[in-house]
Design a protein around this motif. Sequence first.
Motif, PDB file in Angstrom:
ATOM      1  N   GLN A   1       0.847  -1.197   0.000  1.00  0.00           N
ATOM      2  CA  GLN A   1       0.000   0.000   0.000  1.00  0.00           C
ATOM      3  C   GLN A   1       0.883   1.247   0.000  1.00  0.00           C
ATOM      4  OE1 GLN A   1      -3.308  -0.404  -0.010  1.00  0.00           O
ATOM      5  NE2 GLN A   1      -4.055   1.683   0.265  1.00  0.00           N
ATOM      6  N   VAL A   2       0.531   2.196  -0.859  1.00  0.00           N
ATOM      7  CA  VAL A   2       1.216   3.485  -0.910  1.00  0.00           C
ATOM      8  C   VAL A   2       0.175   4.561  -0.672  1.00  0.00           C
ATOM      9  CG1 VAL A   2       2.508   5.119  -2.326  1.00  0.00           C
ATOM     10  CG2 VAL A   2       2.977   2.665  -2.517  1.00  0.00           C
ATOM     11  N   ARG A   3       0.469   5.461   0.223  1.00  0.00           N
ATOM     12  CA  ARG A   3      -0.426   6.589   0.475  1.00  0.00           C
ATOM     13  C   ARG A   3       0.222   7.851  -0.082  1.00  0.00           C
ATOM     14  NH1 ARG A   3      -1.459  10.244   5.006  1.00  0.00           N
ATOM     15  NH2 ARG A   3      -3.643  10.872   4.990  1.00  0.00           N
TER      16      ARG A   3
ATOM     17  N   GLU B   1      -2.162   2.674  -9.363  1.00  0.00           N
ATOM     18  CA  GLU B   1      -2.976   1.960  -8.383  1.00  0.00           C
ATOM     19  C   GLU B   1      -3.397   2.827  -7.204  1.00  0.00           C
ATOM     20  OE1 GLU B   1      -0.973  -1.498  -6.986  1.00  0.00           O
ATOM     21  OE2 GLU B   1      -2.628  -2.146  -5.687  1.00  0.00           O
ATOM     22  N   PHE B   2      -2.533   3.743  -6.819  1.00  0.00           N
ATOM     23  CA  PHE B   2      -2.792   4.519  -5.609  1.00  0.00           C
ATOM     24  C   PHE B   2      -2.956   5.996  -5.974  1.00  0.00           C
ATOM     25  CE2 PHE B   2      -1.971   0.890  -3.122  1.00  0.00           C
ATOM     26  CZ  PHE B   2      -0.872   0.235  -3.668  1.00  0.00           C
ATOM     27  N   TRP B   3      -3.982   6.615  -5.401  1.00  0.00           N
ATOM     28  CA  TRP B   3      -4.335   7.988  -5.768  1.00  0.00           C
ATOM     29  C   TRP B   3      -4.524   8.860  -4.542  1.00  0.00           C
ATOM     30  CZ3 TRP B   3      -4.917   9.716 -10.841  1.00  0.00           C
ATOM     31  CH2 TRP B   3      -4.826   8.726 -11.822  1.00  0.00           C
ATOM     32  N   GLY B   4      -4.203  10.140  -4.697  1.00  0.00           N
ATOM     33  CA  GLY B   4      -4.502  11.108  -3.666  1.00  0.00           C
ATOM     34  C   GLY B   4      -5.901  11.679  -3.842  1.00  0.00           C
ATOM     35  N   GLN B   5      -6.231  12.600  -2.963  1.00  0.00           N
ATOM     36  CA  GLN B   5      -7.575  13.156  -2.961  1.00  0.00           C
ATOM     37  C   GLN B   5      -7.738  14.315  -3.939  1.00  0.00           C
ATOM     38  OE1 GLN B   5      -5.255  13.933  -0.842  1.00  0.00           O
ATOM     39  NE2 GLN B   5      -5.306  16.171  -0.721  1.00  0.00           N
ATOM     40  N   GLY B   6      -6.635  14.831  -4.440  1.00  0.00           N
ATOM     41  CA  GLY B   6      -6.679  15.909  -5.416  1.00  0.00           C
ATOM     42  C   GLY B   6      -6.538  17.278  -4.789  1.00  0.00           C
ATOM     43  N   THR B   7      -6.013  18.215  -5.581  1.00  0.00           N
ATOM     44  CA  THR B   7      -5.892  19.599  -5.144  1.00  0.00           C
ATOM     45  C   THR B   7      -6.309  20.497  -6.312  1.00  0.00           C
ATOM     46  OG1 THR B   7      -4.397  21.244  -4.152  1.00  0.00           O
ATOM     47  CG2 THR B   7      -3.427  19.761  -5.794  1.00  0.00           C
TER      48      THR B   7
ATOM     49  N   TYR C   1      -4.258  15.457  -9.454  1.00  0.00           N
ATOM     50  CA  TYR C   1      -4.119  14.270  -8.620  1.00  0.00           C
ATOM     51  C   TYR C   1      -2.705  13.714  -8.710  1.00  0.00           C
ATOM     52  CZ  TYR C   1      -9.236  14.173  -8.663  1.00  0.00           C
ATOM     53  OH  TYR C   1     -10.567  14.502  -8.535  1.00  0.00           O
ATOM     54  N   CYS C   2      -2.218  13.269  -7.579  1.00  0.00           N
ATOM     55  CA  CYS C   2      -0.973  12.526  -7.492  1.00  0.00           C
ATOM     56  C   CYS C   2      -1.312  11.040  -7.490  1.00  0.00           C
ATOM     57  CB  CYS C   2      -0.252  12.918  -6.209  1.00  0.00           C
ATOM     58  SG  CYS C   2       1.186  11.914  -5.792  1.00  0.00           S
ATOM     59  N   ALA C   3      -0.479  10.248  -8.155  1.00  0.00           N
ATOM     60  CA  ALA C   3      -0.757   8.820  -8.223  1.00  0.00           C
ATOM     61  C   ALA C   3       0.544   8.028  -8.256  1.00  0.00           C
ATOM     62  CB  ALA C   3      -1.592   8.494  -9.463  1.00  0.00           C
ATOM     63  N   ALA C   4       0.451   6.772  -7.845  1.00  0.00           N
ATOM     64  CA  ALA C   4       1.605   5.874  -7.861  1.00  0.00           C
ATOM     65  C   ALA C   4       1.210   4.556  -8.501  1.00  0.00           C
ATOM     66  CB  ALA C   4       2.104   5.622  -6.438  1.00  0.00           C
ATOM     67  N   GLY C   5       2.112   4.024  -9.328  1.00  0.00           N
ATOM     68  CA  GLY C   5       1.841   2.759  -9.982  1.00  0.00           C
ATOM     69  C   GLY C   5       3.127   2.070 -10.386  1.00  0.00           C
TER      70      GLY C   5
ATOM     71  N   VAL D   1       3.379  14.027  -1.086  1.00  0.00           N
ATOM     72  CA  VAL D   1       4.150  13.258  -0.127  1.00  0.00           C
ATOM     73  C   VAL D   1       3.671  11.821  -0.164  1.00  0.00           C
ATOM     74  CG1 VAL D   1       4.809  12.994   2.284  1.00  0.00           C
ATOM     75  CG2 VAL D   1       4.462  15.283   1.326  1.00  0.00           C
ATOM     76  N   ALA D   2       4.604  10.885  -0.328  1.00  0.00           N
ATOM     77  CA  ALA D   2       4.269   9.472  -0.416  1.00  0.00           C
ATOM     78  C   ALA D   2       4.759   8.736   0.817  1.00  0.00           C
ATOM     79  CB  ALA D   2       4.886   8.864  -1.667  1.00  0.00           C
ATOM     80  N   SER D   3       4.001   7.747   1.231  1.00  0.00           N
ATOM     81  CA  SER D   3       4.400   6.925   2.368  1.00  0.00           C
ATOM     82  C   SER D   3       3.907   5.514   2.144  1.00  0.00           C
ATOM     83  CB  SER D   3       3.835   7.490   3.676  1.00  0.00           C
ATOM     84  OG  SER D   3       2.427   7.523   3.636  1.00  0.00           O
ATOM     85  N   GLY D   4       4.491   4.583   2.891  1.00  0.00           N
ATOM     86  CA  GLY D   4       4.089   3.195   2.764  1.00  0.00           C
ATOM     87  C   GLY D   4       5.218   2.348   2.224  1.00  0.00           C
TER      88      GLY D   4
END
Length: 122
Positions: free
Chosen positions: A1-3, A110-116, A95-99, A23-26
Amino acid sequence: QVRVVESGGGLVQAGGSLRLSCVASGRTLSRYTMGWFRQAPGKEREFVAAVDWRAGFTDYQDSVKGRFTISRDYAKSTMYLQMNNLKPEDTAVYYCAAGVGFSPRASDFEFWGQGTQVTVSS
């Protein structure tokens, strides 16, 4: 999981600049591509830019080349999008995302932020 958590949006006049942060974590990020996408009202989400976290390869949508710069701070687990010479058509939720895998397709992230929200006034 990546946040991932974005920040830095706001209201700016055309020609102005903003810098978005993510900022990414996990999990260890070295196997991931990090990307920025945006979605304007009534439009589909579209690719803006991406960076391979480990190697630093970058890719941009044609309409932002020369104006936007994606970068990452490995030590801070933070990705940035420096946006210069902003235009009204850049107005969108970003949106920020990680894949895994280097791709401009939203479905590959796969992993998305809430958006700004970024709003550019003319």
